[in-house]
Design a protein around this motif. Structure first.
Motif, PDB file in Angstrom:
ATOM      1  N   ASN A 290     -42.604  18.372   0.701  1.00 41.94           N
ATOM      2  CA  ASN A 290     -41.982  19.690   0.780  1.00 41.94           C
ATOM      3  C   ASN A 290     -43.016  20.740   1.163  1.00 41.94           C
ATOM      4  OD1 ASN A 290     -40.540  18.172  -1.708  1.00 41.94           O
ATOM      5  ND2 ASN A 290     -39.070  19.484  -0.679  1.00 41.94           N
TER       6      ASN A 290
ATOM      7  N   ASP B  36     -37.113  20.340   2.024  1.00 40.54           N
ATOM      8  CA  ASP B  36     -36.702  21.690   1.648  1.00 40.54           C
ATOM      9  C   ASP B  36     -37.923  22.501   1.211  1.00 40.54           C
ATOM     10  OD1 ASP B  36     -34.061  21.113   2.167  1.00 40.54           O
ATOM     11  OD2 ASP B  36     -33.542  20.718   0.066  1.00 40.54           O
TER      12      ASP B  36
ATOM     13  N   PRO C 280     -37.797  19.442  -6.637  1.00 40.57           N
ATOM     14  CA  PRO C 280     -37.608  18.531  -5.508  1.00 40.57           C
ATOM     15  C   PRO C 280     -37.415  17.091  -5.988  1.00 40.57           C
ATOM     16  CG  PRO C 280     -39.482  20.000  -5.132  1.00 40.57           C
ATOM     17  CD  PRO C 280     -39.088  20.146  -6.572  1.00 40.57           C
TER      18      PRO C 280
ATOM     19  N   THR D 218     -35.295  25.745  -6.401  1.00 43.19           N
ATOM     20  CA  THR D 218     -36.203  24.889  -5.615  1.00 43.19           C
ATOM     21  C   THR D 218     -37.365  24.334  -6.420  1.00 43.19           C
ATOM     22  OG1 THR D 218     -37.767  26.561  -4.721  1.00 43.19           O
ATOM     23  CG2 THR D 218     -35.678  26.240  -3.536  1.00 43.19           C
TER      24      THR D 218
END
Length: 250
Positions: free
Chosen positions: A247, A93, A162, A159
């Motif tokens: 990520n 992500d 992670p 976000t």
């Protein structure tokens, strides 16, 4: 056992990564589950954050070598702060670089995944509350941290937490290498043997403050070498015996 959470055939499922396949399960490891005979190739699933915590409890300054890097005295007890569940994202992500900050940092950390409800747990019983361990990146807006003088805003953007790629249930929480690379270049490298406060102490301490729920995560502090990330970067946290969490930053 490497427990994974993933999207497959339009559903969110749990399973176990075994050899070159993912064995599917019915239910979740937090509320009763059963492995089934169906297996799929890893490429057929999209890995998600390995759990859905009600909260992420974060520990600051927990490596002897990081304290030395900062020329700081070792703390007498763990320093805690929280991240909201909305900060959690999974492997692959994108870490979103907010317009509100101009100095976004990585922090490689070991994550402890709680298996059942835990309150006021003695240290000698603490490991019994742990389902397993995962990789974590405590993303931080460093300029906002300095500006605010407390850590809620700088740590809590969507976000900024992670987690992944799995929950490893067979892991030695006293001795494992941890490293972080940015665009393939090593930026952090240490061993969890350098913890100031070991896993049992952390679980017990946090449980004396707040009730830990199944799927909650305690992240355990970062080693030396924290630094900035930019849009377009790729950041990778690796912990020996667990795996790697990578990520992009965008």
């Amino acid at each position: 056992m490497k427990i994974v959470r993933f999207q497959y055939a339009g559903e969110v499922r749990y399973g176990v990564h075994e050899d070159d396949s993912v064995r599917l399960a019915e239910g979740t490891p937090f509320s009763g589950w059963k492995l089934v005979d169906e297996r799929v190739a890893p490429g057929e699933v999209r890995l998600l954050a390995p759990c859905e915590p009600s909260k992420v409890v974060c520990i600051g300054l927990n490596y002897v070598d990081h304290a030395a890097e900062l020329n700081m005295a070792l703390p007498d007890e763990p320093l805690m702060f929280l991240k909201p569940p909305t900060a959690v994202c999974g492997p692959g992500d994108t870490i979103v670089y907010p317009a509100m900050t101009g100095n976004l940092h990585y922090e490689a950390e070991l994550g402890i995944v709680i298996g059942g409800r835990a309150k006021d747990i003695p240290e000698d019983e603490a490991l019994g509350c742990v389902l397993g361990y995962t990789c974590a990146n405590d993303v931080t807006a460093r300029d906002l941290q300095a500006r605010d003088g407390q850590w809620t805003r700088c740590k809590s953007f969507d976000t900024f937490m992670p987690l992944g790629p799995c929950i490893e249930t067979v892991f030695e929480p006293d001795n494992a290498a941890i490293r972080l690379t940015l665009n393939g270049e090593e930026r952090q490298s240490s061993n969890i043997s350098n913890f100031i406060f070991k896993v049992p102490r952390l679980v017990s301490f946090v449980s004396q403050v707040m009730t830990l729920l199944p799927g909650d995560v305690i992240i355990t502090g970062t080693p030396p070498g924290i630094g900035p990330m930019e849009r377009g970067d790729s950041v990778r946290v690796e912990i020996e015996g667990i795996g790697a969490l990578e990520n992009p930053v965008g």
